[in-house]
Write a protein that holds these residues in place. Structure first.
Motif, PDB file in Angstrom:
ATOM      1  N   ASP A  19       5.117   0.641   1.188  1.00  0.00           N
ATOM      2  CA  ASP A  19       4.579  -0.297   0.444  1.00  0.00           C
ATOM      3  C   ASP A  19       3.988   0.456  -0.792  1.00  0.00           C
ATOM      4  O   ASP A  19       3.183   1.222  -0.752  1.00  0.00           O
ATOM      5  CB  ASP A  19       3.386  -1.165   1.038  1.00  0.00           C
ATOM      6  CG  ASP A  19       2.838  -2.018   0.048  1.00  0.00           C
ATOM      7  OD1 ASP A  19       3.259  -2.077  -1.393  1.00  0.00           O
ATOM      8  OD2 ASP A  19       1.691  -2.653   0.272  1.00  0.00           O
ATOM      9  N   TRP A  20       5.025   0.970  -1.778  1.00  0.00           N
ATOM     10  CA  TRP A  20       4.594   1.727  -2.586  1.00  0.00           C
ATOM     11  C   TRP A  20       3.394   1.382  -3.479  1.00  0.00           C
ATOM     12  O   TRP A  20       2.713   2.163  -4.116  1.00  0.00           O
ATOM     13  CB  TRP A  20       5.873   2.203  -3.621  1.00  0.00           C
ATOM     14  CG  TRP A  20       7.097   2.859  -2.861  1.00  0.00           C
ATOM     15  CD1 TRP A  20       8.134   2.398  -2.340  1.00  0.00           C
ATOM     16  CD2 TRP A  20       6.784   4.172  -2.338  1.00  0.00           C
ATOM     17  NE1 TRP A  20       8.746   3.572  -1.687  1.00  0.00           N
ATOM     18  CE2 TRP A  20       8.160   4.637  -1.375  1.00  0.00           C
ATOM     19  CE3 TRP A  20       5.971   5.374  -2.523  1.00  0.00           C
ATOM     20  CZ2 TRP A  20       8.275   5.733  -1.097  1.00  0.00           C
ATOM     21  CZ3 TRP A  20       6.243   6.463  -1.749  1.00  0.00           C
ATOM     22  CH2 TRP A  20       7.252   6.577  -1.153  1.00  0.00           C
ATOM     23  N   GLN A  21       3.173   0.084  -3.768  1.00  0.00           N
ATOM     24  CA  GLN A  21       2.195  -0.298  -4.589  1.00  0.00           C
ATOM     25  C   GLN A  21       0.888  -0.117  -3.853  1.00  0.00           C
ATOM     26  O   GLN A  21      -0.025   0.154  -4.645  1.00  0.00           O
ATOM     27  CB  GLN A  21       2.305  -1.747  -5.043  1.00  0.00           C
ATOM     28  CG  GLN A  21       3.598  -2.066  -6.198  1.00  0.00           C
ATOM     29  CD  GLN A  21       3.623  -3.445  -6.642  1.00  0.00           C
ATOM     30  OE1 GLN A  21       2.931  -4.411  -6.006  1.00  0.00           O
ATOM     31  NE2 GLN A  21       4.207  -3.770  -7.620  1.00  0.00           N
ATOM     32  N   GLY A  22       0.995  -0.263  -2.658  1.00  0.00           N
ATOM     33  CA  GLY A  22      -0.277  -0.253  -1.821  1.00  0.00           C
ATOM     34  C   GLY A  22      -0.647   1.105  -1.674  1.00  0.00           C
ATOM     35  O   GLY A  22      -1.700   1.821  -1.659  1.00  0.00           O
TER      36      GLY A  22
END
Length: 234
Positions: free
Chosen positions: A215-218
């Motif tokens: 989860d790159w945004q997380g």
């Protein structure tokens, strides 16, 4: 003079072991992957081989198994492991390979000294109720050796901006392996410096990089909280 081979790709931990070896008048040779270790072992004998497990290219267990299979390459050296992943299953496998010391990252100075000297560390965990963060780390992880702690901390502080840049690039380019390795390293370093709350951020980054898919945004949100705290350390 006793010669020690350290197989470790984390520059901060290499410096930590180097400082302890200097205090003990030991000769240390550092390599950062298994093939480099094998090359050195073919050219020189050592009294101790201390290896991480999570290494680039080939796992540390491969090196240890090769040394057990080829006694001439090991040349009588003691074998020890320095790792943050010593689960009961891993410990059982390592003990079957004849490992004399199992060091969990981050380890204290007394424990590392015992490994380097081939002795048993009988010290107890210090109780520090109202000490400062620095003093707690000195007592907990550096055996009360303030000079060693301060030298190690100073070297880490110089390295942190480079680590932060590497983490930013890994996140921007979605490089999970680089993110996992860098977070794994920083988790051990900041914990040894007495900042477990910051270590928890890097543990979350490490675990998140192992997810499929990450989860790159997380992960970017976690790093946005961790980066200022890391760069504020002095």
């Amino acid at each position: 003079m006793t010669a020690v081979l350290l197989v470790e790709d984390d520059a901060s931990l290499q410096r930590f072991v180097q400082l302890v070896c200097e205090d003990l008048a030991l000769t240390l040779v550092c390599v950062d992957h298994v093939d480099a270790a094998l090359q050195r072992l073919r050219a020189q004998s050592f009294e101790l081989i201390l290896s991480d497990l999570m290494l680039p290219q080939r796992h540390g267990l491969e090196l240890l198994e090769l040394l057990m299979q080829d006694p001439s390459l090991r040349a009588g050296a003691r074998l020890a492991v320095f790792s943050a992943g010593l689960t009961p299953q891993v410990r059982s496998r390592l003990e079957a390979l004849g490992i004399t010391h199992l060091l969990s990252k981050p380890c204290g100075v007394k424990e590392l000294q015992a490994c380097l000297l081939g002795t048993t560390d009988t010290s107890t965990e210090p109780t520090v109720a109202e000490a400062s963060t620095h003093q707690f780390a000195i007592d907990q992880h550096f055996g009360g050796n303030r000079s060693l702690y301060e030298r190690f901390r100073a070297s880490c502080v110089r390295q942190f901006p480079l680590d932060a840049q590497a983490l930013r690039e890994a996140l921007a380019q979605c490089q999970a392996t680089e993110l996992r390795q860098r977070a794994h390293s920083l988790k051990s370093v900041v914990n040894s410096l007495g900042h477990p709350e910051l270590g928890a951020y890097f543990r979350a980054l490490e675990d998140g990089a192992c997810a499929m898919p990450p989860d790159w945004q997380g992960l970017a949100r976690i790093w946005a909280e961790a980066e200022p705290a890391l760069l504020a350390l002095r």
